[in-house]
Design an enzyme around this catalytic site. Structure first.
Site, PDB file in Angstrom:
ATOM      1  N   CYS A 189       2.348   9.014  -5.083  1.00  0.00           N
ATOM      2  CA  CYS A 189       2.514   8.024  -4.217  1.00  0.00           C
ATOM      3  C   CYS A 189       1.880   7.068  -3.158  1.00  0.00           C
ATOM      4  O   CYS A 189       0.855   8.374  -2.253  1.00  0.00           O
ATOM      5  CB  CYS A 189       3.786   8.406  -2.945  1.00  0.00           C
ATOM      6  N   CYS A 191       3.330   0.833  -5.433  1.00  0.00           N
ATOM      7  CA  CYS A 191       4.898   1.515  -5.118  1.00  0.00           C
ATOM      8  C   CYS A 191       5.091   2.474  -6.203  1.00  0.00           C
ATOM      9  O   CYS A 191       5.250   1.662  -7.387  1.00  0.00           O
ATOM     10  CB  CYS A 191       5.536   1.089  -4.499  1.00  0.00           C
TER      11      CYS A 191
END
Ligand code: DGL
Length: 265
Positions: A73, A187
């Site tokens: 992440c 992302c």
């Protein structure tokens, strides 16, 4: 000897792209994936909140011997990687947007092109990204765009709906896209749309980059240098958990991409 695991975590679906790539790149390793869907989306929380969520997940796994962790992440990497590295004895590998290969790619194109980095708002504001951009982008050719809605499309398993197509056409593949030679998926949720975007860019020089390969290479090098890659190729374990119990559809989606048994724990 007690089994050792590599922990992979994210706020939800994004980290599964990393997990899926790790399953094939590291065939002997026992892997744990945790998707913190109870606290999704991380990109709209504060740095402190994200740090707490990630630490709580690590602490909840005290029965498992963790030998390394991949923060799958970008947002959580930006929010808490240094804190985790101080706090825990195992190597913590973060996710870094692949802007370096993207900049190198556009610089060798005949036409002058820029790089479009897509991220969450928290990653965009983070010191980590600003420092990285200063280091790599000496000519100011990177534009960063926060497209948080795209995170929700991935979380809702909307991979090719009309709404998604309209959103992408409006915000990314619009009239301004011609100035770009590369799109960086900053992302992990966006990696679900790698093929979708590549398909939309067909026939142009626009190329899509993501950080999964780099992070997995980094992890492998660290474990190899410590002689800690698992040599035992007898059946390994793949453990998966989403912190929101209503996420069975996500497990079904994962099963489409992994041929091995997974255990929901
Ligand atoms: N997948 C995450 C990232 O790479 C975060 C998405 C979110 O929870 O906002 O940034």
């Amino acid at each position: 000897m007690c089994k050792e695991y590599i922990l992979v975590m994210d706020s939800g679906m994004g980290g599964l792209t990393t997990f899926i790539d790790m399953v094939s790149a590291l065939p002997n390793e026992n892997l744990i994936f945790v998707g913190d869907t109870e606290h999704f989306p991380y990109g709209e929380k504060t740095k402190q909140q994200v740090s707490e969520y990630v630490i709580n997940i690590i602490e909840s796994l005290h029965d498992y011997k963790i030998k390394a962790m991949v923060i799958a992440c970008n947002t959580a990497t930006s929010a808490c990687a240094p804190t985790l590295r101080e706090k825990y004895p195992f190597p913590v590998i973060g996710m870094e947007p692949a802007i370096k290969p993207a900049v190198e790619y556009v610089k060798q194109l005949e036409e002058q092109k820029r790089v479009l980095l897509l991220s969450t708002s928290l990653t965009k504001q983070g010191e980590k990204l600003i420092t990285l951009m200063h280091k790599i982008d000496d000519e100011g050719i990177i534009d960063c765009l926060a497209v948080s809605r795209l995170v929700r499309f991935a979380e809702d398993l909307e991979f090719d709906t009309h709404d998604l197509t309209n959103y992408v056409k409006r915000h990314i593949m619009n009239s301004k896209v011609d100035q770009y030679g590369a799109i960086v998926l900053g992302c992990t949720h966006f990696i679900w749309f790698r093929d979708f975007l590549t398909q939309m860019a067909k026939g142009t020089s626009l190329k899509v980059f993501d950080g999964n390969e780099g992070s997995i290479r980094n992890l492998t090098n660290i474990l190899a240098s410590q002689d800690r890659l698992n040599k035992d190729n007898s059946k390994r374990e793949l453990l998966v958990r989403f912190t929101n119990p209503n996420d069975s559809q996500k497990i079904e989606e994962l099963k489409k991409h992994i041929q091995e048994d997974i255990t929901i724990f």
